[in-house]
Motif scaffolding. Structure first.
Motif, PDB file in Angstrom:
ATOM      1  N   PRO A 281      -0.544   5.942  -2.296  1.00  0.00           N
ATOM      2  CA  PRO A 281       0.158   6.171  -1.025  1.00  0.00           C
ATOM      3  C   PRO A 281       0.730   7.582  -0.962  1.00  0.00           C
ATOM      4  CG  PRO A 281       1.114   4.320  -2.243  1.00  0.00           C
ATOM      5  CD  PRO A 281       0.082   4.930  -3.115  1.00  0.00           C
ATOM      6  N   LYS A 282       0.688   8.175   0.220  1.00  0.00           N
ATOM      7  CA  LYS A 282       1.300   9.497   0.405  1.00  0.00           C
ATOM      8  C   LYS A 282       2.811   9.335   0.569  1.00  0.00           C
ATOM      9  CE  LYS A 282      -2.832  11.766   1.610  1.00  0.00           C
ATOM     10  NZ  LYS A 282      -3.594  10.933   2.521  1.00  0.00           N
ATOM     11  N   ILE A 283       3.177   8.171   1.132  1.00  0.00           N
ATOM     12  CA  ILE A 283       4.598   7.866   1.323  1.00  0.00           C
ATOM     13  C   ILE A 283       4.912   6.707   0.381  1.00  0.00           C
ATOM     14  CG2 ILE A 283       6.346   7.141   2.999  1.00  0.00           C
ATOM     15  CD1 ILE A 283       4.235   8.050   5.174  1.00  0.00           C
ATOM     16  N   LYS A 284       5.644   6.992  -0.691  1.00  0.00           N
ATOM     17  CA  LYS A 284       5.872   5.949  -1.694  1.00  0.00           C
ATOM     18  C   LYS A 284       7.235   5.299  -1.513  1.00  0.00           C
ATOM     19  CE  LYS A 284       2.632   7.107  -5.241  1.00  0.00           C
ATOM     20  NZ  LYS A 284       2.335   7.397  -6.625  1.00  0.00           N
ATOM     21  N   SER A 285       7.253   3.968  -1.626  1.00  0.00           N
ATOM     22  CA  SER A 285       8.524   3.251  -1.701  1.00  0.00           C
ATOM     23  C   SER A 285       8.505   2.435  -2.987  1.00  0.00           C
ATOM     24  CB  SER A 285       8.720   2.370  -0.466  1.00  0.00           C
ATOM     25  OG  SER A 285       7.497   1.860  -0.009  1.00  0.00           O
ATOM     26  N   GLU A 286       9.489   1.568  -3.142  1.00  0.00           N
ATOM     27  CA  GLU A 286       9.566   0.790  -4.381  1.00  0.00           C
ATOM     28  C   GLU A 286       8.299  -0.060  -4.557  1.00  0.00           C
ATOM     29  OE1 GLU A 286      12.536  -2.444  -6.338  1.00  0.00           O
ATOM     30  OE2 GLU A 286      13.379  -1.094  -4.812  1.00  0.00           O
ATOM     31  N   LYS A 287       7.868  -0.689  -3.450  1.00  0.00           N
ATOM     32  CA  LYS A 287       6.614  -1.460  -3.428  1.00  0.00           C
ATOM     33  C   LYS A 287       5.849  -1.057  -2.172  1.00  0.00           C
ATOM     34  CE  LYS A 287       7.408  -4.813  -6.691  1.00  0.00           C
ATOM     35  NZ  LYS A 287       6.532  -5.157  -7.784  1.00  0.00           N
ATOM     36  N   ASN A 288       4.579  -0.759  -2.341  1.00  0.00           N
ATOM     37  CA  ASN A 288       3.769  -0.339  -1.195  1.00  0.00           C
ATOM     38  C   ASN A 288       2.729  -1.398  -0.835  1.00  0.00           C
ATOM     39  OD1 ASN A 288       4.847   2.382  -2.187  1.00  0.00           O
ATOM     40  ND2 ASN A 288       3.763   2.961  -0.332  1.00  0.00           N
ATOM     41  N   PRO A 289       2.299  -1.408   0.440  1.00  0.00           N
ATOM     42  CA  PRO A 289       1.239  -2.337   0.817  1.00  0.00           C
ATOM     43  C   PRO A 289      -0.112  -1.910   0.235  1.00  0.00           C
ATOM     44  CG  PRO A 289       1.842  -0.964   2.697  1.00  0.00           C
ATOM     45  CD  PRO A 289       2.779  -0.620   1.588  1.00  0.00           C
ATOM     46  N   LEU A 290      -1.022  -2.863   0.156  1.00  0.00           N
ATOM     47  CA  LEU A 290      -2.359  -2.612  -0.377  1.00  0.00           C
ATOM     48  C   LEU A 290      -3.412  -2.869   0.697  1.00  0.00           C
ATOM     49  CD1 LEU A 290      -4.563  -2.305  -2.664  1.00  0.00           C
ATOM     50  CD2 LEU A 290      -4.296  -4.770  -3.040  1.00  0.00           C
ATOM     51  N   LEU A 291      -4.360  -1.949   0.771  1.00  0.00           N
ATOM     52  CA  LEU A 291      -5.554  -2.152   1.586  1.00  0.00           C
ATOM     53  C   LEU A 291      -6.739  -2.135   0.624  1.00  0.00           C
ATOM     54  CD1 LEU A 291      -6.568  -2.449   4.485  1.00  0.00           C
ATOM     55  CD2 LEU A 291      -6.544   0.015   4.710  1.00  0.00           C
TER      56      LEU A 291
ATOM     57  N   ALA B 187     -10.100 -12.439  -6.179  1.00  0.00           N
ATOM     58  CA  ALA B 187      -8.745 -13.027  -6.196  1.00  0.00           C
ATOM     59  C   ALA B 187      -8.006 -12.640  -7.482  1.00  0.00           C
ATOM     60  CB  ALA B 187      -8.834 -14.543  -6.060  1.00  0.00           C
ATOM     61  N   THR B 188      -8.718 -12.661  -8.602  1.00  0.00           N
ATOM     62  CA  THR B 188      -8.146 -12.240  -9.896  1.00  0.00           C
ATOM     63  C   THR B 188      -7.821 -10.751  -9.865  1.00  0.00           C
ATOM     64  OG1 THR B 188      -9.402 -13.919 -11.056  1.00  0.00           O
ATOM     65  CG2 THR B 188      -8.602 -12.098 -12.384  1.00  0.00           C
ATOM     66  N   PHE B 189      -8.726  -9.965  -9.309  1.00  0.00           N
ATOM     67  CA  PHE B 189      -8.554  -8.517  -9.213  1.00  0.00           C
ATOM     68  C   PHE B 189      -7.291  -8.176  -8.411  1.00  0.00           C
ATOM     69  CE2 PHE B 189      -9.913  -4.387  -7.107  1.00  0.00           C
ATOM     70  CZ  PHE B 189      -9.802  -3.600  -8.247  1.00  0.00           C
ATOM     71  N   ILE B 190      -7.036  -8.922  -7.334  1.00  0.00           N
ATOM     72  CA  ILE B 190      -5.819  -8.703  -6.529  1.00  0.00           C
ATOM     73  C   ILE B 190      -4.586  -8.930  -7.403  1.00  0.00           C
ATOM     74  CG2 ILE B 190      -4.425  -9.592  -4.601  1.00  0.00           C
ATOM     75  CD1 ILE B 190      -7.158 -10.245  -3.189  1.00  0.00           C
ATOM     76  N   GLU B 191      -4.601  -9.997  -8.178  1.00  0.00           N
ATOM     77  CA  GLU B 191      -3.465 -10.273  -9.090  1.00  0.00           C
ATOM     78  C   GLU B 191      -3.274  -9.139 -10.093  1.00  0.00           C
ATOM     79  OE1 GLU B 191      -4.277 -14.016 -10.970  1.00  0.00           O
ATOM     80  OE2 GLU B 191      -4.106 -15.133  -9.087  1.00  0.00           O
ATOM     81  N   GLU B 192      -4.383  -8.628 -10.622  1.00  0.00           N
ATOM     82  CA  GLU B 192      -4.315  -7.525 -11.597  1.00  0.00           C
ATOM     83  C   GLU B 192      -3.725  -6.265 -10.960  1.00  0.00           C
ATOM     84  OE1 GLU B 192      -8.277  -8.797 -14.197  1.00  0.00           O
ATOM     85  OE2 GLU B 192      -8.436  -7.249 -12.685  1.00  0.00           O
ATOM     86  N   LEU B 193      -4.123  -5.988  -9.713  1.00  0.00           N
ATOM     87  CA  LEU B 193      -3.603  -4.798  -9.026  1.00  0.00           C
ATOM     88  C   LEU B 193      -2.100  -4.908  -8.813  1.00  0.00           C
ATOM     89  CD1 LEU B 193      -6.419  -4.191  -6.369  1.00  0.00           C
ATOM     90  CD2 LEU B 193      -5.994  -2.847  -8.436  1.00  0.00           C
TER      91      LEU B 193
ATOM     92  N   THR C 145      -0.048  -6.571 -10.607  1.00  0.00           N
ATOM     93  CA  THR C 145       0.600  -6.455 -11.922  1.00  0.00           C
ATOM     94  C   THR C 145       0.664  -4.998 -12.390  1.00  0.00           C
ATOM     95  OG1 THR C 145      -0.242  -8.630 -12.508  1.00  0.00           O
ATOM     96  CG2 THR C 145       0.487  -7.254 -14.327  1.00  0.00           C
ATOM     97  N   ASN C 146      -0.382  -4.232 -12.096  1.00  0.00           N
ATOM     98  CA  ASN C 146      -0.506  -2.875 -12.660  1.00  0.00           C
ATOM     99  C   ASN C 146      -0.021  -1.739 -11.759  1.00  0.00           C
ATOM    100  OD1 ASN C 146      -1.964  -3.006 -15.390  1.00  0.00           O
ATOM    101  ND2 ASN C 146      -3.096  -4.462 -14.140  1.00  0.00           N
ATOM    102  N   TYR C 147       0.145  -2.023 -10.480  1.00  0.00           N
ATOM    103  CA  TYR C 147       0.625  -0.995  -9.531  1.00  0.00           C
ATOM    104  C   TYR C 147       1.821  -1.556  -8.765  1.00  0.00           C
ATOM    105  CZ  TYR C 147      -3.869   1.411 -10.266  1.00  0.00           C
ATOM    106  OH  TYR C 147      -4.946   2.058 -10.813  1.00  0.00           O
ATOM    107  N   PRO C 148       2.705  -0.661  -8.278  1.00  0.00           N
ATOM    108  CA  PRO C 148       3.849  -1.148  -7.505  1.00  0.00           C
ATOM    109  C   PRO C 148       3.428  -1.572  -6.090  1.00  0.00           C
ATOM    110  CG  PRO C 148       3.965   1.241  -7.702  1.00  0.00           C
ATOM    111  CD  PRO C 148       2.763   0.801  -8.489  1.00  0.00           C
ATOM    112  N   ILE C 149       2.677  -2.668  -6.019  1.00  0.00           N
ATOM    113  CA  ILE C 149       2.141  -3.178  -4.751  1.00  0.00           C
ATOM    114  C   ILE C 149       2.964  -4.382  -4.307  1.00  0.00           C
ATOM    115  CG2 ILE C 149       0.164  -4.457  -3.802  1.00  0.00           C
ATOM    116  CD1 ILE C 149      -1.620  -2.525  -5.516  1.00  0.00           C
ATOM    117  N   ASP C 150       3.274  -4.432  -3.036  1.00  0.00           N
ATOM    118  CA  ASP C 150       4.009  -5.557  -2.460  1.00  0.00           C
ATOM    119  C   ASP C 150       3.038  -6.738  -2.290  1.00  0.00           C
ATOM    120  OD1 ASP C 150       5.373  -7.396  -0.956  1.00  0.00           O
ATOM    121  OD2 ASP C 150       6.162  -5.941   0.485  1.00  0.00           O
ATOM    122  N   PRO C 151       3.237  -7.839  -3.040  1.00  0.00           N
ATOM    123  CA  PRO C 151       2.294  -8.962  -2.967  1.00  0.00           C
ATOM    124  C   PRO C 151       2.273  -9.640  -1.595  1.00  0.00           C
ATOM    125  CG  PRO C 151       4.202  -9.550  -4.299  1.00  0.00           C
ATOM    126  CD  PRO C 151       4.340  -8.099  -3.993  1.00  0.00           C
ATOM    127  N   ASN C 152       3.289  -9.354  -0.780  1.00  0.00           N
ATOM    128  CA  ASN C 152       3.340  -9.931   0.575  1.00  0.00           C
ATOM    129  C   ASN C 152       2.767  -9.004   1.634  1.00  0.00           C
ATOM    130  OD1 ASN C 152       4.720 -12.260  -0.379  1.00  0.00           O
ATOM    131  ND2 ASN C 152       6.549 -10.989  -0.564  1.00  0.00           N
TER     132      ASN C 152
END
Length: 215
Positions: A12-22, A90-96, A98-105
């Motif tokens: 992300p160019k704009i980082k927060s504590e948790k970022n959305p994933l595309l 689905a597993t890959f999403i869980e791994e991402l 876990t490994n990146y500050p991604i907002d699971p919601n």
């Protein structure tokens, strides 16, 4: 980092504590660089990750599942391979997560063709893992959903589907069933058609980008 799938990432160019994933899922015979080519145009607050399908077709081409032809040249998809890829993603999403500050919601799948078919299968099988889907030039393939998917809670799921009226690869008639299928399940969706073939036009890109910003 050794995750289940090979991938390209744009932080992300704009980082927060948790970022959305595309998460971008390419079509049959393509690779992770294909959809990633427009990563720079996508919203700046997202992690944009483009995954490579697991089945190697040689010469830089990959597939999420095989497409076979019978003696009468009828095409049919390998549903068992498709289910394996569904679970792998689905597993890959869980791994991402876990490994990146991604907002699971805040997880969106953007798929083209085979990637769109799988995006919808994953979202309807695991609506707890995915909140939004952008399904380009695909269709609903119920045989590759989890068996008891109708028991899932779809209240947080939204789907944007787009299809070309002159698509020679996936007939528009297949895609036209999307809206009523999703509505029956109570899923909020948009279905748009465009005067194009099997591809993503600037208008399609513009429309799904706006939808993403509004939802």
């Amino acid at each position: 980092m050794n995750l289940s799938l090979e991938y390209l990432i744009r932080e992300p160019k704009i980082k927060s504590e948790k970022n959305p994933l595309l998460l971008l899922l390419h079509g049959y015979g393509s690779n992770e660089a294909d959809l990633f080519s427009f990563a720079s145009e996508l919203p700046e607050e997202y992690y944009v990750i483009s995954a490579r399908a697991p089945y190697d077709l040689q010469y830089g081409s990959y597939a999420w599942y095989a497409i076979n032809f019978d003696a009468n040249e009828n095409k049919f998809s390998d549903h068992e391979q498709a289910k394996k890829s569904r679970d792998l993603i689905a597993t890959f999403i869980e791994e991402l997560v876990t490994n990146y500050p991604i907002d699971p919601n805040e997880i969106t799948l953007l798929g083209f063709s085979q990637g769109a078919i799988l995006s919808q299968a994953i979202a309807l099988s695991h609506p707890d893992k995915v909140q939004k889907v952008i399904a380009l030039s695909g269709y609903i393939s119920e045989p590759i959903f989890e068996e008891n998917y109708k028991n899932n809670d779809f209240s947080n799921l939204k789907i944007f589907a787009a299809h070309g009226t002159v698509d020679q690869v996936i007939p528009v008639e297949w895609a036209r069933k999307t809206k009523s299928f999703l509505t029956t399940l109570g899923i909020e969706s948009v279905y748009n058609e465009y005067p194009i073939g099997h591809g993503v036009s600037p208008q399609v890109f513009n429309d799904f980008s706006n939808w993403l910003k509004q939802n």
